[in-house]
Design a protein around this motif. Structure first.
Motif, short mmCIF file in Angstrom:
data_model
loop_
_atom_site.label_atom_id
_atom_site.label_comp_id
_atom_site.label_asym_id
_atom_site.label_seq_id
_atom_site.Cartn_x
_atom_site.Cartn_y
_atom_site.Cartn_z
N CYS A 349 108.67 72.31 99.88
CA CYS A 349 108.39 71.90 101.55
C CYS A 349 107.74 74.01 101.66
N ALA A 351 107.24 74.83 104.74
CA ALA A 351 107.63 74.90 105.73
C ALA A 351 109.41 75.13 106.00
N CYS A 352 110.35 75.06 104.46
CA CYS A 352 111.77 74.93 104.94
C CYS A 352 111.63 75.36 103.11
N PHE A 354 112.54 73.02 100.90
CA PHE A 354 113.62 72.43 99.68
C PHE A 354 112.81 71.80 99.33
N CYS A 363 108.89 65.70 104.77
CA CYS A 363 110.49 66.52 104.35
C CYS A 363 111.10 66.08 104.57
N CYS A 366 113.45 69.10 106.69
CA CYS A 366 113.24 69.96 107.86
C CYS A 366 112.74 68.68 108.65
N SER A 371 103.86 68.90 104.81
CA SER A 371 104.40 70.13 104.67
C SER A 371 104.30 70.20 102.78
ZN LIG Z 1 110.80 71.33 105.02
#
Ligand SMILES: [Zn+2]
Length: 380
Positions: A349, A351-352, A354, A363, A366, A371
């Motif tokens: 991911c 964004a985070c 993961f 995701c 998050c 993402s």
């Molecule tokens: Zn994420």
């Protein structure tokens, strides 16, 4: 004498009136003084700026007790309680504000919204939903709809989420939530057991976001499952031309479909062009699989060529798989390599961070949509 009595009759109400005015003036004066010198308020503010929330709460409680009519202090106090996770106290403050008859309509709506946020944070989603729905005809409607959308996403109530995203588009201008709605419709389709409904939902999703890969890949999968292999192949070939960057996500499906509809050469050409453009190992794997189905030369040459440009452990592992080394030792070597390659085959991911073995549209870490780039970690 008559004159004196009439003066008394006239004078008495005038004196009462003057006394009443004077008393009101005194009260107001007192309040003005209190407000012009809100020491407790500034003390609270000072503690807040120093990140001393306990002391800030004590100071605000003191200020609220001195001047219970001030709604701003109540708002500050309620939000502090919520931030500290003291949801019951936050709810009590906001409910107290709502029960007061002397606050403005906009403060009432704000208190209603804050109360809903208390319930959201406390995880009491049904009460949050009721509190937010009461705001839909007010100037806070857009904010309330956004909060409702996140509640329905959290509860995975995709039908309601799709409806709210439609209302948000009506409120905030056309098209902003089209992609999100396409995701909700795809989620609904994935849950449905009714074949015709699945088809209708996926078609609606494609219409919502024609330049998004998810609904079109899902529609192609549905067509393939129905035996409509020609249409499924059309759908994916068109998608590869409209959205080349998404090819790694469906290259394997396309390579599998091509022999069923006698389009090996066209799809092979498409995969070769896609690989030239993206240098994606998923596309290369599909290309090698299709060539092998067509009885063409061994795929190891492709992996060797890939290795010349990219120091890829995945490609090395694929190359070694067909190397025909010592049959005693190859399984062990291959197992060790596969083990090392496994984390590199994951998606991550943006964004985070993961990581997951499968590509996700939302995701699991998050909850962000879209993402995950359609590339493996090794290729990022
Ligand atoms: Zn994420």
């Amino acid at each position: 004498m008559d004159l004196d009595i009439s003066w008394i009759f006239l004078g008495l109400p005038a004196a009462f009136l003057l006394g009443w005015v004077a008393s009101r003036f005194d009260l107001r004066q007192l309040r003005m003084e209190n407000r012009s010198n809100p020491k407790a308020y500034f003390k609270g503010l000072n503690h807040l700026l120093n990140e001393q929330q306990d002391q800030a709460i004590d100071a605000f409680i003191e200020a609220v007790q001195r001047d219970p009519d001030t709604s701003e202090l109540h708002f500050a106090l309620g939000n502090l309680f919520r931030r500290r996770g003291e949801y019951e106290r936050a709810v009590r403050v906001h409910q107290h504000l709502l029960s007061r008859g002397d606050i403005s309509q906009s403060d009432r709506e704000r208190a209603q919204y804050d109360l809903a946020m208390d319930f959201v944070k406390a995880g009491i989603l049904d009460r949050a939903e009721t509190a937010l729905r009461a705001l839909l005809d007010t100037p806070l409607a857009a904010q309330a709809l956004l909060a409702l959308l996140s509640i329905y996403e959290r509860a995975r109530d995709w039908r309601q989420a799709a409806e709210v995203s439609r209302q948000l588009d009506l409120q905030q201008g056309q098209g902003q939530f089209d992609t999100r709605r396409a995701h909700y419709l795809c989620e609904l389709a994935a849950q449905s057991k009714d074949n015709e409904q699945v088809h209708a939902l996926l078609q609606e999703a494609v219409a919502c976001a024609p330049l998004h890969a998810r609904p079109r890949v899902a529609l192609a999968q549905w067509m393939q499952a129905q035996g409509q292999t020609g249409q499924a192949c059309d759908q994916l070939q068109q998608l590869a031309s409209d959205l080349p960057s998404s090819l790694p996500l469906f290259a394997a499906q396309l390579a599998q479909l091509a022999p069923q509809v006698q389009r090996e050469s066209a799809v092979l050409q498409l995969l070769q062009n896609g690989y030239q453009q993206l240098q994606s190992l998923d596309v290369l794997d599909a290309l090698v699989a299709l060539e092998s189905h067509m009885g063409k030369a061994d795929g190891r040459a492709h992996y060797a060529a890939h290795l010349q440009n990219h120091p890829s452990l995945i490609a090395a592992s694929q190359w070694l798989a067909g190397a025909g080394l010592d049959p005693q030792q190859q399984p062990q070597v291959q197992r060790a390599l596969d083990h090392a390659v496994k984390p590199l085959r994951r998606y991550r991911c943006a964004a985070c961070g993961f990581e997951a073995l499968h590509h996700f549209w939302q995701c699991p870490g998050c909850q962000a949509w879209d993402s995950y780039p359609p590339r493996r970690i090794e290729e990022l």
